[in-house]
Design a protein around this motif. Structure first.
Motif, PDB file in Angstrom:
ATOM      1  N   THR A  39     133.091  11.895 119.210  1.00 14.46           N
ATOM      2  CA  THR A  39     132.327  13.119 119.430  1.00 14.46           C
ATOM      3  C   THR A  39     133.263  14.313 119.513  1.00 14.46           C
ATOM      4  OG1 THR A  39     130.715  11.832 120.665  1.00 14.46           O
ATOM      5  CG2 THR A  39     130.676  14.206 121.008  1.00 14.46           C
ATOM      6  N   PRO A  40     133.066  15.312 118.641  1.00  9.80           N
ATOM      7  CA  PRO A  40     133.914  16.503 118.728  1.00  9.80           C
ATOM      8  C   PRO A  40     133.618  17.316 119.986  1.00  9.80           C
ATOM      9  CG  PRO A  40     132.599  16.531 116.707  1.00  9.80           C
ATOM     10  CD  PRO A  40     132.167  15.342 117.499  1.00  9.80           C
ATOM     11  N   LYS A  47     135.225  21.545 126.267  1.00 16.75           N
ATOM     12  CA  LYS A  47     136.008  21.231 125.082  1.00 16.75           C
ATOM     13  C   LYS A  47     137.520  21.412 125.261  1.00 16.75           C
ATOM     14  CE  LYS A  47     135.793  21.493 120.130  1.00 16.75           C
ATOM     15  NZ  LYS A  47     134.950  21.720 119.000  1.00 16.75           N
ATOM     16  N   GLN A  48     137.959  22.279 126.179  1.00 16.49           N
ATOM     17  CA  GLN A  48     139.391  22.581 126.292  1.00 16.49           C
ATOM     18  C   GLN A  48     140.259  21.350 126.525  1.00 16.49           C
ATOM     19  OE1 GLN A  48     136.993  24.346 127.997  1.00 16.49           O
ATOM     20  NE2 GLN A  48     137.715  26.396 128.474  1.00 16.49           N
ATOM     21  N   LEU A  79     128.777  17.627 111.589  1.00 12.36           N
ATOM     22  CA  LEU A  79     127.426  17.975 112.023  1.00 12.36           C
ATOM     23  C   LEU A  79     127.471  19.210 112.924  1.00 12.36           C
ATOM     24  CD1 LEU A  79     125.987  14.420 112.823  1.00 12.36           C
ATOM     25  CD2 LEU A  79     125.660  15.784 110.767  1.00 12.36           C
ATOM     26  N   PRO A  80     126.338  19.926 113.031  1.00 11.13           N
ATOM     27  CA  PRO A  80     126.320  21.122 113.894  1.00 11.13           C
ATOM     28  C   PRO A  80     126.710  20.797 115.332  1.00 11.13           C
ATOM     29  CG  PRO A  80     124.304  20.972 112.578  1.00 11.13           C
ATOM     30  CD  PRO A  80     125.060  19.694 112.363  1.00 11.13           C
ATOM     31  N   GLN A  81     127.380  21.763 115.974  1.00 16.87           N
ATOM     32  CA  GLN A  81     127.833  21.618 117.357  1.00 16.87           C
ATOM     33  C   GLN A  81     126.874  22.340 118.299  1.00 16.87           C
ATOM     34  OE1 GLN A  81     130.854  19.958 118.058  1.00 16.87           O
ATOM     35  NE2 GLN A  81     130.771  19.438 115.907  1.00 16.87           N
ATOM     36  N   PRO A  82     126.669  21.921 119.526  1.00 18.09           N
ATOM     37  CA  PRO A  82     127.171  20.656 120.053  1.00 18.09           C
ATOM     38  C   PRO A  82     126.406  19.486 119.450  1.00 18.09           C
ATOM     39  CG  PRO A  82     125.722  21.676 121.668  1.00 18.09           C
ATOM     40  CD  PRO A  82     125.853  22.647 120.514  1.00 18.09           C
ATOM     41  N   THR A  86     120.377  12.295 119.005  1.00 21.82           N
ATOM     42  CA  THR A  86     119.177  12.225 118.170  1.00 21.82           C
ATOM     43  C   THR A  86     119.448  12.759 116.760  1.00 21.82           C
ATOM     44  OG1 THR A  86     116.823  12.752 118.063  1.00 21.82           O
ATOM     45  CG2 THR A  86     118.242  14.420 119.054  1.00 21.82           C
ATOM     46  N   ASP A  87     120.237  13.849 116.644  1.00 19.78           N
ATOM     47  CA  ASP A  87     120.556  14.422 115.332  1.00 19.78           C
ATOM     48  C   ASP A  87     121.504  13.512 114.556  1.00 19.78           C
ATOM     49  OD1 ASP A  87     119.046  16.609 116.187  1.00 19.78           O
ATOM     50  OD2 ASP A  87     120.813  17.684 116.920  1.00 19.78           O
TER      51      ASP A  87
END
Length: 194
Positions: A39-40, A47-48, A79-82, A86-87
């Protein structure tokens, strides 16, 4: 139809606890493979503290090389963030759904907050969930206790965390036994988490 368990996480870094759980799932449940979905950005994490996506992917790749039923996946990178599970599931079904059936793998701690996930009802309607035990506070919601789509797998309880590994490494402690050798080597060469 290949049954694939999706093990989501930041894997910052991946450690032997992750490998033990994933291997247990693929050997002692109905799953044919486990994909580590890196997971990005989790909606629940800042996120840091994350290493670059590709470095975390490389560590997962190094960790699973000797395990043919375990695979690294960077599906969420584009994929779009966050990222919302489900996506990601919809995207995987669109791209691999013809010959793969996907399930989620989660710790019991995550099951306790599953009712807060985006579209959790839809996820539960279309996908099964394999739950491994965790020591954690709180209670599992009644609707998940005997749900036909939720399978509890009697896996070993792993109380190793990536957070602990990062902090201990920064403090100069020897954490090598907690990491697959190739992950330790990569981490050390790149001077991560110092």
């Amino acid at each position: 139809m290949k049954k694939v368990g999706l093990f989501f996480g930041t894997f910052n870094p991946i450690h032997i606890g992750h490998l033990i759980i994933a291997n247990h799932m693929v050997e002692f449940s109905d799953l044919d493979e486990v994909w580590f979905v890196i997971t990005p950005q989790s909606p629940f994490k800042v996120k840091q503290s994350l290493l670059d996506n590709n470095h975390r992917y490389q560590m997962v790749f190094e960790a699973v090389q000797e395990y043919p039923k375990l695979k690294p996946s960077k599906i969420e990178f584009d994929l779009p963030q966050p990222n919302y599970t489900t996506d990601t599931l919809a995207h995987l079904d669109d791209n691999y759904g013809k010959d793969h059936r996907f399930s989620l793998i989660m710790g019991e701690d995550n099951l306790k907050s599953f009712h807060k996930w985006k579209n959790y009802e839809t996820i539960l309607e279309h996908y099964s969930i394999h739950v491994y035990p965790r020591v954690s506070e709180g209670k599992v919601e009644q609707e998940f206790k005997d749900h036909p789509k939720i399978t509890r797998v009697d896996a070993p309880i792993m109380e190793i965390s990536s957070t602990f590994i990062r902090k201990a490494h920064k403090a100069g402690k020897n954490i090598r036994p907690l990491l697959p050798y190739k992950v330790w080597k990569y981490m050390d060469e790149m001077n991560f988490y110092r």
